[in-house]
Design an enzyme around this catalytic site. Structure first.
Site, short mmCIF file in Angstrom:
data_model
loop_
_atom_site.label_atom_id
_atom_site.label_comp_id
_atom_site.label_asym_id
_atom_site.label_seq_id
_atom_site.Cartn_x
_atom_site.Cartn_y
_atom_site.Cartn_z
CD GLN A 87 -2.70 -1.08 2.55
OE1 GLN A 87 -3.36 -0.08 2.96
NE2 GLN A 87 -2.56 -1.99 3.56
CG ASN A 88 3.95 1.32 2.49
OD1 ASN A 88 3.02 1.69 2.95
ND2 ASN A 88 4.90 0.44 2.97
CB VAL A 89 3.12 6.01 -2.73
CG1 VAL A 89 1.59 5.81 -2.58
CG2 VAL A 89 3.27 6.98 -1.47
CG HIS A 105 -3.09 2.60 -2.11
ND1 HIS A 105 -3.09 2.28 -0.57
CD2 HIS A 105 -4.00 1.91 -2.62
CE1 HIS A 105 -3.93 1.57 -0.25
NE2 HIS A 105 -4.40 1.32 -1.55
CB SER A 172 -4.75 -0.12 10.75
OG SER A 172 -5.06 0.56 9.69
CB ALA A 215 8.32 -3.86 9.49
#
Length: 230
Positions: A87-89, A105, A172, A215
């Site tokens: 989901q990280n850009v 995303h 989350s 992580a």
């Protein structure tokens, strides 16, 4: 044949590298109202604000490094067929050495034409009003904003459906459709969920192990278990 290890990563994956999580508890991202900088309405209302926001995020990328979690995931390619769905850009998975990364995303280091979402360009410097594609259309950040479709979701589903092992890190499980991806895994696929504050996972038939760690800590803990499965 190598087993297929699928990683689903969220904001907590990059937090140790110094990148703020996308949505803080107060609903802000780096001090900005999310809807002002991550929605089509925000872009229509004040494109200069939106461009300035992503210019700062893009510049920040060059000041941070992949963390040990990113690096362990990249190392897993020696023993597994690893797919990262993030989901990280940011580009920290790639910089750590991961070779199969799908960004749900969008990506900070890419921009696209406002007239054609498939017209995507690499971009490492500031993006300003007046920066146009070859057809004269304004360029915008290549980011999936709230209210926009997630073009990569079908490819992500296909990847998860064929996973032999699924690891979910630093999310989350609140942002859909990404949060629902683990539900597409085969019931026999073991699922590991690494997060400092893990969400409650409902109705997942899989063998599930929750690892309440960062992580890097979680991947270091999980690494020997994964190697036993190869």
């Amino acid at each position: 044949m190598k087993k297929k290890l699928v990683i689903l990563s969220g904001a907590g994956m990059s937090a140790e590298s110094g990148i703020k999580t996308f949505r803080d508890a107060d609903g802000l991202w780096e001090g900005y109202d999310i809807m002002e900088v991550a929605s089509p309405g925000g872009w229509a209302n004040d494109p200069e604000l939106v461009l300035d926001f992503y210019n700062k995020r893009r510049a920040q990328l060059f000041e941070v490094l992949p963390n040990a979690g990113h690096q362990i995931i990249a190392e897993m390619e020696n023993n597994f067929d690893v797919y990262v769905i993030t989901q990280n850009v940011d580009d920290l998975h790639e910089r750590a050495g991961s070779t199969q990364v799908l960004h749900l995303h969008g990506e900070l280091l890419k921009v696209r034409s406002v007239a054609d979402h498939d017209h995507i360009l690499d971009w490492e410097t500031d993006l300003n009003l007046g920066d146009l594609d070859e057809n004269g259309h304004q360029l915008r950040p290549h980011i999936v904003w709230f209210g926009e479709e997630v073009p990569a979701i079908e490819e992500a589903i296909d990847i998860v459906e064929t996973a032999d092992v699924l690891v979910v890190i630093g999310t989350s499980l609140q942002v859909y459709p990404a949060a629902g991806l683990m539900n597409y895994s085969k019931p026999i696929t073991p699922v590991y969920y690494i997060d400092l504050k893990p969400a409650v996972v409902y109705d997942l038939p899989n063998q599930l192990e929750i690892i309440p760690m960062t992580a890097s800590e979680g991947m270091a803990f999980l690494k020997p278990k994964l190697y036993q499965m190869k």
